[in-house]
Design an enzyme around this catalytic site. Structure first.
Site, PDB file in Angstrom:
ATOM      1  N   HIS A 256       7.864  77.121  56.446  1.00  0.00           N
ATOM      2  CA  HIS A 256       9.616  77.066  56.306  1.00  0.00           C
ATOM      3  C   HIS A 256       9.887  76.954  57.608  1.00  0.00           C
ATOM      4  O   HIS A 256      10.147  77.603  57.899  1.00  0.00           O
ATOM      5  CB  HIS A 256      10.264  77.958  55.205  1.00  0.00           C
TER       6      HIS A 256
ATOM      7  N   TYR B 197      13.579  89.919  57.142  1.00  0.00           N
ATOM      8  CA  TYR B 197      13.632  89.088  58.238  1.00  0.00           C
ATOM      9  C   TYR B 197      15.431  88.777  58.633  1.00  0.00           C
ATOM     10  O   TYR B 197      15.746  89.013  57.165  1.00  0.00           O
ATOM     11  CB  TYR B 197      13.339  87.853  58.164  1.00  0.00           C
TER      12      TYR B 197
END
Length: 468
Positions: A70, A133
């Site tokens: 992604h 993240y």
């Protein structure tokens, strides 16, 4: 197993902007501790100050969990809290590095900075792996995303566990191969005031590539606060503000004063807010009118501001506001000449029509042609010059308006003695409307912009080219 005692180091990878970081992890019999993101230390080590706004955690209980690939229009700081992953990144940005691959194993002592538009994927190598993240933007349905199939043959990622042996979502299985990927475009530059003389010069210089977005006053009017929601601002890297209220004499009237402050101060304050909140670079064009013109010598960038009239006051206020933006360039200029009606064209027309004008001879400065301002703006942006204020005007000997008028007459083949020099007071003695006070000295020092690698052209040489 997590490696303890590493020094904080940052290493470049084959993908431009993708950085691999070794992190210090401190452990004992009780467990371990690390600083997953410590802005001051990590920026000093070479990581970008990317401004995270959200922290996400993906917990994976089985070995072989595989997710990706992604690419989003924001930056990421990827690390592991527990467990271990095989990470894979593919550059899905427009440009020469499109399709470049980087892979590495991550445990809690390693992290990766992933720049906007680089595709991200991972495969867990241990049970109970927590993949974390940080991102510097919030998800938006209007943002541009891109995806790549985990099994893409061109990328040829060497997954430790074959993809036909792991669990992959149907959505990830349906992603296109590399030749069908929609690349993530670069962030854009917005030029405000595109219908003005500097805006036109910027378009002539920068062109009409998709990364440049030109907005006239009809598109974005700084005096109308609704422009705050006129764009998805995170899609931009830079705003060049070539829009301003410049009717210096009308600004001395009650109506003009309102309009000048609305555009040059209130509107600029909103631009500064947009730039600060979205981490954009703001380029703002300033004026010699922020000075009173009483200095003996050229004005440097750090000379105190002391405007005389309403227009100068609004420009000085705008400069002070823009200076609070973390990433800003204030381009201060003087005596601007570009497309359309201006002093040079007027003098050339008078010469050709046999008119012998009176011209002010007690204001001194240098002409600045819009193409030189545009080139100066492009230079500070492309060279990543230190942020701050830069004087950008024509170089050479400072002259009075009367001196320049005589040069115009000479260049068009007329007799320069037809020009009569008069004082500012004499010139405006019969004016029936308010007149803004002018600085008598508008000469700007050019050492700082020259030290940054840009040398402005001599203003009289530019005048000759302009008339030719």
């Amino acid at each position: 197993m997590t490696e303890f005692g590493k020094a904080l180091t940052v290493t470049e990878t084959a993908i431009p902007g993708l950085l691999l970081a070794d992190l210090p992890v401190h452990g004992d019999s009780r467990g371990w501790f690390k600083e997953n993101w410590q802005r001051e230390k990590m920026v000093a080590a070479g990581l970008p100050d990317f401004g995270p706004v959200q922290n996400n955690i993906s917990f994976n209980d089985a070995i072989g969990t595989t997710r990706g690939i992604h690419a989003e229009p924001w930056d990421k700081w990827v690390s592991v809290a527990t467990g271990r992953i095989f990470g894979a990144w593919v550059d899905l940005r427009e440009g020469e590095s499109f399709g470049q691959v980087f892979t590495v194993e991550l445990d809690p002592s390693r992290a990766v900075f992933v720049p906007r538009g680089v595709g991200n994927a991972y495969q867990t190598l241990e049970t109970d792996t927590a993949y974390t993240y940080l991102v510097n933007d919030h998800w938006s349905p209007d943002a541009e995303y891109s995806f790549l199939n985990l099994a893409d043959e061109a990328s040829a990622i060497a997954w430790p566990i074959p993809l036909d042996e792991v669990e992959i979502s149907d959505k990830d299985k349906a992603h296109p191969r590399l030749d069908g990927v929609k690349p993530i475009p670069p962030k854009k530059t917005l030029i405000l005031g595109a219908d003005g003389q500097l805006g036109q010069a910027l378009r002539d210089l920068l062109g009409d590539a998709a990364e440049f977005d030109y907005a006239s006053r009809r598109d974005i009017d700084l005096s109308d606060s609704s422009f705050l929601s006129a764009r998805r601002w995170r899609d931009y890297a830079t705003i060049i503000n070539a829009a301003a209220y410049t009717a210096v004499d009308v600004a001395e009237t009650p109506e003009g004063r309102v309009d000048a402050w609305s555009t040059n101060v209130t509107g600029v304050a909103l631009l500064a807010r947009i730039a600060s909140e979205n981490r954009l670079t703001l380029v703002h064009v300033s004026s010699d009118y922020v000075f009173d013109g009483e200095k003996n010598g050229e004005y440097a960038e750090d000379d105190p501001l002391c405007p005389l009239g309403i227009y100068g006051q609004t420009k000085a206020a705008g400069d002070a506001i823009v200076a609070t933006v973390p990433h800003h360039y204030i381009i201060r200029t003087s005596w601007v000449i570009g497309a359309g009606k201006n002093f040079v064209r007027t003098m050339a027309s008078l010469a050709e029509r046999g008119v012998d004008p009176n011209v002010v001879d007690d204001q001194v400065g240098r002409l600045t042609f819009t193409q030189d301002i545009a080139q100066g703006i492009r230079h500070v942006l492309s060279s990543h010059a230190p942020y701050g204020v830069y004087n950008v005007s024509g170089s050479g000997t400072a002259l009075s308006w009367a001196d320049i008028a005589r040069r115009v007459f000479e260049l068009v083949g007329a007799d320069p003695s037809r020009i009569t020099g008069v004082s500012t007071e004499e010139y405006f003695a019969s004016a029936s409307v308010p007149v803004s006070p002018r600085p008598r000295n508008s000469a700007l020092a050019l050492e700082r912009i020259t030290a940054a690698g840009f040398t402005p052209a001599d203003h009289i040489d530019s005048l000759a080219r302009y008339l030719a």
